[in-house]
Design a protein around this motif. Structure first.
Motif, mmCIF file in Angstrom:
data_model
loop_
_atom_site.group_PDB
_atom_site.id
_atom_site.type_symbol
_atom_site.label_atom_id
_atom_site.label_comp_id
_atom_site.label_asym_id
_atom_site.label_seq_id
_atom_site.Cartn_x
_atom_site.Cartn_y
_atom_site.Cartn_z
ATOM 1 N N HIS A 76 -51.827 -117.796 -79.433
ATOM 2 C CA HIS A 76 -51.342 -116.473 -79.813
ATOM 3 C C HIS A 76 -50.950 -116.458 -81.284
ATOM 4 O O HIS A 76 -50.926 -117.496 -81.945
ATOM 5 N N VAL A 77 -50.624 -115.272 -81.784
ATOM 6 C CA VAL A 77 -50.152 -115.098 -83.155
ATOM 7 C C VAL A 77 -48.822 -114.360 -83.119
ATOM 8 O O VAL A 77 -48.668 -113.368 -82.397
ATOM 9 N N ASP A 78 -47.856 -114.851 -83.901
ATOM 10 C CA ASP A 78 -46.558 -114.193 -84.037
ATOM 11 C C ASP A 78 -46.601 -113.161 -85.151
ATOM 12 O O ASP A 78 -47.099 -113.436 -86.247
ATOM 13 N N ALA A 79 -46.058 -111.994 -84.910
ATOM 14 C CA ALA A 79 -45.830 -110.998 -85.953
ATOM 15 C C ALA A 79 -44.437 -111.211 -86.547
ATOM 16 O O ALA A 79 -43.555 -111.779 -85.884
ATOM 17 N N PRO A 80 -44.181 -110.742 -87.773
ATOM 18 C CA PRO A 80 -42.828 -110.860 -88.330
ATOM 19 C C PRO A 80 -41.746 -110.252 -87.437
ATOM 20 O O PRO A 80 -40.604 -110.719 -87.437
ATOM 21 N N ARG A 81 -42.105 -109.238 -86.622
ATOM 22 C CA ARG A 81 -41.129 -108.617 -85.716
ATOM 23 C C ARG A 81 -40.557 -109.626 -84.720
ATOM 24 O O ARG A 81 -39.496 -109.386 -84.125
ATOM 25 N N HIS A 82 -41.209 -110.772 -84.549
ATOM 26 C CA HIS A 82 -40.740 -111.796 -83.622
ATOM 27 C C HIS A 82 -39.300 -112.217 -83.948
ATOM 28 O O HIS A 82 -38.497 -112.472 -83.043
ATOM 29 N N ARG A 217 -62.724 -127.688 -94.922
ATOM 30 C CA ARG A 217 -62.453 -126.266 -95.085
ATOM 31 C C ARG A 217 -63.261 -125.503 -94.044
ATOM 32 O O ARG A 217 -64.343 -125.941 -93.616
ATOM 33 N N ALA A 218 -62.731 -124.363 -93.630
ATOM 34 C CA ALA A 218 -63.376 -123.578 -92.581
ATOM 35 C C ALA A 218 -63.051 -122.111 -92.762
ATOM 36 O O ALA A 218 -62.114 -121.733 -93.476
ATOM 37 N N GLU A 219 -63.833 -121.284 -92.108
ATOM 38 C CA GLU A 219 -63.553 -119.854 -92.009
ATOM 39 C C GLU A 219 -62.966 -119.589 -90.638
ATOM 40 O O GLU A 219 -63.435 -120.142 -89.644
ATOM 41 N N PHE A 220 -61.946 -118.729 -90.585
ATOM 42 C CA PHE A 220 -61.230 -118.486 -89.331
ATOM 43 C C PHE A 220 -61.178 -116.999 -89.009
ATOM 44 O O PHE A 220 -61.118 -116.147 -89.897
ATOM 45 N N MET A 221 -61.148 -116.703 -87.719
ATOM 46 C CA MET A 221 -60.849 -115.365 -87.217
ATOM 47 C C MET A 221 -59.815 -115.502 -86.098
ATOM 48 O O MET A 221 -60.076 -116.171 -85.093
ATOM 49 N N PHE A 222 -58.647 -114.905 -86.298
ATOM 50 C CA PHE A 222 -57.593 -114.895 -85.285
ATOM 51 C C PHE A 222 -57.630 -113.512 -84.619
ATOM 52 O O PHE A 222 -56.999 -112.562 -85.076
ATOM 53 N N LEU A 223 -58.407 -113.416 -83.546
ATOM 54 C CA LEU A 223 -58.706 -112.137 -82.919
ATOM 55 C C LEU A 223 -57.617 -111.791 -81.899
ATOM 56 O O LEU A 223 -57.824 -111.822 -80.683
ATOM 57 N N ALA A 224 -56.453 -111.435 -82.425
ATOM 58 C CA ALA A 224 -55.297 -111.130 -81.589
ATOM 59 C C ALA A 224 -55.341 -109.681 -81.122
ATOM 60 O O ALA A 224 -55.835 -108.795 -81.835
ATOM 61 N N LEU A 225 -54.824 -109.436 -79.933
ATOM 62 C CA LEU A 225 -54.794 -108.085 -79.381
ATOM 63 C C LEU A 225 -53.866 -107.195 -80.208
ATOM 64 O O LEU A 225 -52.772 -107.608 -80.608
ATOM 65 N N ASN A 226 -54.302 -105.976 -80.440
ATOM 66 C CA ASN A 226 -53.543 -105.030 -81.257
ATOM 67 C C ASN A 226 -52.519 -104.305 -80.379
ATOM 68 O O ASN A 226 -52.702 -103.145 -80.001
ATOM 69 N N ILE A 227 -51.429 -104.998 -80.059
ATOM 70 C CA ILE A 227 -50.422 -104.470 -79.135
ATOM 71 C C ILE A 227 -49.354 -103.724 -79.931
ATOM 72 O O ILE A 227 -48.640 -104.311 -80.750
ATOM 73 N N SER A 228 -49.241 -102.446 -79.691
ATOM 74 C CA SER A 228 -48.295 -101.619 -80.432
ATOM 75 C C SER A 228 -46.859 -102.065 -80.190
ATOM 76 O O SER A 228 -46.458 -102.335 -79.050
ATOM 77 N N GLU A 229 -46.099 -102.181 -81.285
ATOM 78 C CA GLU A 229 -44.668 -102.527 -81.283
ATOM 79 C C GLU A 229 -44.395 -103.939 -80.786
ATOM 80 O O GLU A 229 -43.245 -104.308 -80.548
ATOM 81 N N SER A 230 -45.421 -104.768 -80.660
ATOM 82 C CA SER A 230 -45.221 -106.107 -80.110
ATOM 83 C C SER A 230 -44.851 -107.111 -81.195
ATOM 84 O O SER A 230 -45.238 -106.984 -82.361
ATOM 85 N N ASP A 231 -44.120 -108.143 -80.787
ATOM 86 C CA ASP A 231 -43.715 -109.232 -81.684
ATOM 87 C C ASP A 231 -44.741 -110.350 -81.736
ATOM 88 O O ASP A 231 -44.559 -111.331 -82.455
ATOM 89 N N GLY A 232 -45.808 -110.225 -80.979
ATOM 90 C CA GLY A 232 -46.874 -111.226 -80.976
ATOM 91 C C GLY A 232 -48.015 -110.754 -80.110
ATOM 92 O O GLY A 232 -47.929 -109.687 -79.476
ATOM 93 N N ALA A 233 -49.091 -111.546 -80.077
ATOM 94 C CA ALA A 233 -50.246 -111.141 -79.284
ATOM 95 C C ALA A 233 -51.112 -112.342 -78.942
ATOM 96 O O ALA A 233 -51.331 -113.210 -79.795
ATOM 97 N N PRO A 234 -51.629 -112.419 -77.710
ATOM 98 C CA PRO A 234 -52.618 -113.448 -77.371
ATOM 99 C C PRO A 234 -53.838 -113.310 -78.276
ATOM 100 O O PRO A 234 -54.193 -112.198 -78.680
ATOM 101 N N ALA A 235 -54.485 -114.444 -78.582
ATOM 102 C CA ALA A 235 -55.583 -114.412 -79.541
ATOM 103 C C ALA A 235 -56.742 -115.294 -79.108
ATOM 104 O O ALA A 235 -56.540 -116.389 -78.580
ATOM 105 N N ARG A 236 -57.942 -114.838 -79.362
ATOM 106 C CA ARG A 236 -59.150 -115.670 -79.335
ATOM 107 C C ARG A 236 -59.350 -116.130 -80.773
ATOM 108 O O ARG A 236 -59.576 -115.314 -81.674
ATOM 109 N N VAL A 237 -59.249 -117.415 -81.018
ATOM 110 C CA VAL A 237 -59.322 -117.956 -82.374
ATOM 111 C C VAL A 237 -60.665 -118.648 -82.560
ATOM 112 O O VAL A 237 -61.023 -119.543 -81.791
ATOM 113 N N LEU A 238 -61.399 -118.225 -83.578
ATOM 114 C CA LEU A 238 -62.712 -118.783 -83.871
ATOM 115 C C LEU A 238 -62.717 -119.407 -85.268
ATOM 116 O O LEU A 238 -62.031 -118.929 -86.174
#
Length: 243
Positions: A76-82, A217-238
């Protein structure tokens, strides 16, 4: 849990980052995320995830899966709201903060050890401004075992080093860059999260399967769910190799 009132506000904003060219990819996309299951890694203070069928063939004409989980379970990815009431929630995180080039630092560590600023500075691959920084300790291999709870962590100085280097996201292959739960004293206040998220450096936890990218070095995509007002979101990381 602990007194965090003094730091509930005071988010310092997104640091300015120049646009970075990615460069040619040298390999296929790799999935760095744990599958969403009832056995995915999570910390003990959260309830266990649950998945069940609301509708199921053949009793019903279709299958419909329900899930119940903390947004900080699994990869997952943490938002600053966490940790900051005045910080952006997940729907307010700019898309460019969730993808781009970066470095995978190979930092094999012992149980309950600390990753220092010196460890980061002396890594084989250099961190550049605007990088996504992914730490490989090999701890993802212990997911689902008691050893996973004795993961390494970052020192506050290491977190400050990442801010000074203008990293835009830190990802680790264990539960949290802060002290593991069993090492926390009363009043523990997640200082590493406060340093990183307070300066707009996003945090991703429980990444996995990135051994072949260590010291590269690598290229990354943290495809986290766009959850409104959330402090974090589950992510598919590529990720895919750049060097």
């Amino acid at each position: 849990m602990c007194d965090t009132a003094a730091k509930a506000t005071g988010w310092r904003g997104w640091m300015k980052l120049d646009e970075r060219p990615v460069g040619p990819a040298l390999g296929p996309w790799i999935d760095l995320s744990h599958p969403l299951t009832e056995h995915m890694p999570t910390v003990s203070i959260f309830p266990a995830p649950r998945f069940w069928r609301l509708k199921q063939i053949p009793a019903d004409p279709l299958n419909v899966t329900m899930m119940e989980m903390a947004v900080h379970s699994g990869t997952h990815v943490d938002a600053p709201r966490h940790f900051f009431a005045d910080g952006p929630a997940f729907h307010e995180v700019p898309l460019d903060r969730l993808h781009g080039p970066g470095a995978v630092l190979n930092l094999e560590k012992e149980p309950d050890s600390v990753i220092s600023a010196e460890d980061l500075a002396n890594a084989k691959i250099r961190v550049e401004p605007g990088d996504i920084v992914v730490i490989h300790t090999g701890w993802w291999r212990y997911a689902g075992t008691p050893q996973y709870d004795r993961h390494p962590c970052l020192s506050v100085e290491a977190a400050q080093w990442l801010v000074e280097k203008r990293a835009k996201l830190l990802a680790c292959d264990f539960a949290t860059p802060d002290l593991p739960v069993h090492r926390r004293s009363p009043g523990f206040d997640w200082p590493v999260h406060h340093v990183l998220l307070g300066s707009g450096v996003l945090v991703s936890e429980h990444v996995t399967n990135h051994a072949e990218l260590a010291d590269r070095r690598a290229e990354f995509m943290f495809l986290a769910l766009n959850i409104s007002e959330s402090d974090g979101a589950p992510a598919r990381v590529l990720a895919r190799r750049l060097s």
